[in-house]
Design an enzyme around this catalytic site. Structure first.
Site, PDB file in Angstrom:
ATOM      1  CE  LYS A 120     -16.370 -46.493  30.464  1.00 35.02           C
ATOM      2  NZ  LYS A 120     -17.649 -46.771  31.394  1.00 35.02           N
ATOM      3  CE  LYS A 132     -22.867 -42.773  34.235  1.00 34.40           C
ATOM      4  NZ  LYS A 132     -22.259 -43.746  33.571  1.00 34.40           N
ATOM      5  CB  THR A 216     -20.938 -54.070  31.873  1.00 32.00           C
ATOM      6  OG1 THR A 216     -21.781 -53.008  31.376  1.00 32.00           O
ATOM      7  CG2 THR A 216     -19.912 -53.074  32.676  1.00 32.00           C
ATOM      8  CB  SER A 375     -24.920 -49.110  24.762  1.00 36.83           C
ATOM      9  OG  SER A 375     -25.569 -49.438  25.935  1.00 36.83           O
TER      10      SER A 375
HETATM   11  P1  NAD Z   1     -26.209 -51.408  40.498  1.00 37.99           P
HETATM   12  O1  NAD Z   1     -27.077 -50.315  40.878  1.00 37.99           O
HETATM   13  O2  NAD Z   1     -26.880 -52.533  39.587  1.00 37.99           O
HETATM   14  O3  NAD Z   1     -25.219 -52.161  41.271  1.00 37.99           O
HETATM   15  C1  NAD Z   1     -24.598 -51.449  42.275  1.00 37.99           C
HETATM   16  C2  NAD Z   1     -23.906 -52.454  43.553  1.00 37.99           C
HETATM   17  O4  NAD Z   1     -23.008 -51.788  44.264  1.00 37.99           O
HETATM   18  C3  NAD Z   1     -25.076 -52.940  44.304  1.00 37.99           C
HETATM   19  O5  NAD Z   1     -25.078 -54.360  44.663  1.00 37.99           O
HETATM   20  C4  NAD Z   1     -24.919 -52.185  45.582  1.00 37.99           C
HETATM   21  O6  NAD Z   1     -25.642 -52.820  46.667  1.00 37.99           O
HETATM   22  C5  NAD Z   1     -23.520 -52.225  45.734  1.00 37.99           C
HETATM   23  N1  NAD Z   1     -22.875 -50.935  46.445  1.00 37.99           N
HETATM   24  C6  NAD Z   1     -23.143 -49.691  46.558  1.00 37.99           C
HETATM   25  N2  NAD Z   1     -22.623 -49.044  47.210  1.00 37.99           N
HETATM   26  C7  NAD Z   1     -21.427 -49.836  47.765  1.00 37.99           C
HETATM   27  C8  NAD Z   1     -20.506 -49.724  48.785  1.00 37.99           C
HETATM   28  N3  NAD Z   1     -20.112 -48.514  49.312  1.00 37.99           N
HETATM   29  N4  NAD Z   1     -19.778 -50.759  48.987  1.00 37.99           N
HETATM   30  C9  NAD Z   1     -19.997 -51.690  48.399  1.00 37.99           C
HETATM   31  N5  NAD Z   1     -20.956 -52.318  47.575  1.00 37.99           N
HETATM   32  C10 NAD Z   1     -21.784 -50.852  47.300  1.00 37.99           C
HETATM   33  O7  NAD Z   1     -25.140 -50.487  39.665  1.00 37.99           O
HETATM   34  P2  NAD Z   1     -24.214 -51.414  38.379  1.00 37.99           P
HETATM   35  O8  NAD Z   1     -24.938 -50.912  37.175  1.00 37.99           O
HETATM   36  O9  NAD Z   1     -23.732 -52.587  38.520  1.00 37.99           O
HETATM   37  O10 NAD Z   1     -22.843 -50.310  38.426  1.00 37.99           O
HETATM   38  C11 NAD Z   1     -21.964 -50.514  39.398  1.00 37.99           C
HETATM   39  C12 NAD Z   1     -20.625 -49.885  38.918  1.00 37.99           C
HETATM   40  O11 NAD Z   1     -20.374 -49.999  37.310  1.00 37.99           O
HETATM   41  C13 NAD Z   1     -20.887 -48.287  38.579  1.00 37.99           C
HETATM   42  O12 NAD Z   1     -19.628 -47.588  39.165  1.00 37.99           O
HETATM   43  C14 NAD Z   1     -21.172 -47.912  37.210  1.00 37.99           C
HETATM   44  O13 NAD Z   1     -21.151 -46.711  36.824  1.00 37.99           O
HETATM   45  C15 NAD Z   1     -20.357 -48.999  36.574  1.00 37.99           C
HETATM   46  N6  NAD Z   1     -20.669 -49.448  35.317  1.00 37.99           N
HETATM   47  C16 NAD Z   1     -22.014 -49.838  34.891  1.00 37.99           C
HETATM   48  C17 NAD Z   1     -22.509 -50.378  33.838  1.00 37.99           C
HETATM   49  C18 NAD Z   1     -23.543 -50.884  33.372  1.00 37.99           C
HETATM   50  O14 NAD Z   1     -23.855 -51.479  32.218  1.00 37.99           O
HETATM   51  N7  NAD Z   1     -24.542 -51.104  34.423  1.00 37.99           N
HETATM   52  C19 NAD Z   1     -21.275 -50.179  32.665  1.00 37.99           C
HETATM   53  C20 NAD Z   1     -20.267 -49.518  32.927  1.00 37.99           C
HETATM   54  C21 NAD Z   1     -19.859 -49.213  34.482  1.00 37.99           C
END
Ligand code: NAD
Length: 442
Positions: A120, A132, A216, A375
């Site tokens: 990425k 990570k 994001t 970031s």
């Molecule tokens: P978060 O913890 O803020 O939110 C996760 C969400 O997914 C919550 O609403 C949770 O209830 C839901 N969830 C968890 N398990 C689930 C399931 N089995 N089915 C449906 N929903 C489910 O996390 P986030 O930061 O929003 O990250 C979400 C994804 O995005 C992850 O894969 C993370 O690696 C990726 N990501 C995050 C960022 C960032 O800046 N936060 C950047 C790039 C990628």
């Protein structure tokens, strides 16, 4: 077939023809994230004609740390957690990658997520490697004080690995800006002075960047818009389903709705909602702020998380966890465009099926790169102790996302491959080139 890259020249060998990998035959239908990441890498290595030594270097994390984290609970008892930090590659710069708190965290998940960060950062041309971290804990079951103690102990255990020039953490699933503030404070107190650039995604009042919290999600929407434009559509023409309503999914849904899209379904780990014609996003966001979940929102029907993935919508955004689109349900996905907000939501088996069915997938390593782009802006600002305006950040983010999307789409057209394969070719090639340019020590 030759593999070239418009903005760079290097000496990476190319191949004329690449046999297609059949992921379904190559691995089971529910592979773990590391297996998915390794299949993706093997495919790129094969297309680029890299040798087995280079493949081994790219497939293997550079450094890993496995730590035990004892927690003194509020009731006086002690509990032990396992934590990890993996630097997959640091050839193009310091490690960069999030910190995840989830019961599902294990070393292989962290290895996969670190590898995806490497590609990425290379795709969006940031001077970082990929890293990570994770702690196998369900943060919902612990008090704020307990989470603070876990975070500070984890930080001190991995202290030798991190730092603004070594490895920079950011929020991921189960962590947030407050977690980053604790890490920054622990690190700074131990070093004896304030070092904001050790983490990104911090609160604004301790050196965070404007626009990081939503970056994001903005990047996901920029990617979706760019992909839709290729078929003559725009965001106000389309219906959208978003799985996951956390930091990424909730803001993505909000920005899709602001751009005129009909967000017809959303979900979180407790359940989902569906409303033909579109959900009322401002009211839904208010409901989630009050209740902590999308469940029980009025004026919408409940929908199961699995059913959301196969809804008849124009754009599907998996933004929760990895491995939700599998060889089983990929046959039933109806959305012609999938934009991966989450990391690794599509298994390699599912990917092959979606490709065969003509479904376009904007891959995670491109679609959700907006977070690491801002970031990087935050890290640059912290190093200079000079902060930019929100307008400057949003404009630079959009420009970086659109130019990266354009380079990947151009590569996909030229080579006749998917956007994921094209993104991997660009990312893996840049990292392989950096390895060759630096040479091997000793
Ligand atoms: P978060 O913890 O803020 O939110 C996760 C969400 O997914 C919550 O609403 C949770 O209830 C839901 N969830 C968890 N398990 C689930 C399931 N089995 N089915 C449906 N929903 C489910 O996390 P986030 O930061 O929003 O990250 C979400 C994804 O995005 C992850 O894969 C993370 O690696 C990726 N990501 C995050 C960022 C960032 O800046 N936060 C950047 C790039 C990628």
């Amino acid at each position: 077939m030759t593999t070239t890259e418009d903005s760079r020249t290097d000496t990476t060998p190319t191949v004329d023809a690449v046999p297609e990998i059949a992921p379904d035959a190559a691995h089971p239908s529910h592979p773990g994230p590391l297996e998915t990441a390794q299949v993706q890498l093997a495919h790129a290595v094969q297309r680029l004609g890299l040798d087995t030594g280079m493949h081994a270097m790219l497939a293997t994390p550079r450094r890993e740390m496995n730590v035990a984290i004892p927690l003194r609970r509020d009731d006086g008892s002690t509990e032990l957690f396992h934590g990890y930090r993996v630097q997959h590659n640091i050839t193009r710069g310091p490690g960069k990658g999030g910190l995840r708190y989830s019961p599902s965290v294990d070393i292989d998940e962290v290895r996969a997520l670190a590898m995806w960060m490497t590609w990425k950062c290379a795709i969006v041309e940031l001077p970082y490697g990929g890293a990570k971290g994770g702690v196998s804990i369900d943060p919902r079951h612990y008090s704020t004080g307990e989470l603070e103690r876990v975070t500070r102990r984890y930080t001190s255990e991995i202290m030798p690995m991190i730092g603004p020039e070594r490895d920079i953490m950011a929020p991921d699933v189960g962590t947030d800006d407050r977690t980053m503030a604790w890490i920054m404070d622990t690190y700074s107190v131990n070093k004896g002075y304030t070092i904001p650039a050790v983490v990104t995604g911090k609160p604004i009042d301790v050196g965070g960047s404007l626009g990081r919290a939503t970056a994001t999600s903005r990047g996901v929407v920029h990617s979706a818009r760019a992909a839709l434009r290729e078929t003559g559509q725009d965001l106000d023409d389309v219906s959208v389903a978003v799985q996951g309503f956390g930091k990424v999914g909730s803001h993505a849904a909000e920005f899709f709705a602001e751009a005129g899209a009909r967000v017809e379904a959303v979900s979180d780990q407790y359940g989902g909602l569906h409303r033909s014609g579109g959900l009322d996003l401002p009211r839904l966001l208010d409901h989630v702020r009050r209740t902590g979940s999308v469940v029980d929102f009025p004026d919408a029907d409940p929908i199961h998380n699995d059913a959301l993935l196969t809804l008849d919508v124009d754009v599907l955004v998996p933004a929760a966890v990895e491995g939700v689109l599998t060889a089983e349900n990929a046959e039933h996905v109806q959305a012609p465009l999938v934009v991966e907000g989450a990391n690794g939501p599509t298994t390699a088996g599912a990917d092959a099926i979606l490709t065969r069915r003509g479904i376009t997938v904007v891959p995670d390593i491109l679609a959700n790169a907006g977070g690491v782009v801002v970031s990087y802006f935050e890290w640059v600002q912290a190093q200079q102790a000079y902060w930019w305006t929100e307008a400057e950040i949003e404009q630079r983010l959009e420009q970086r996302m659109l130019s990266s999307y354009g380079a990947v789409a151009e590569m996909a057209r030229r080579e006749g491959v998917t956007l994921r394969d094209a993104a991997m070719l660009i990312g893996v090639k840049r990292v392989a080139t950096a390895h060759r340019t630096r040479g091997l020590y000793p």
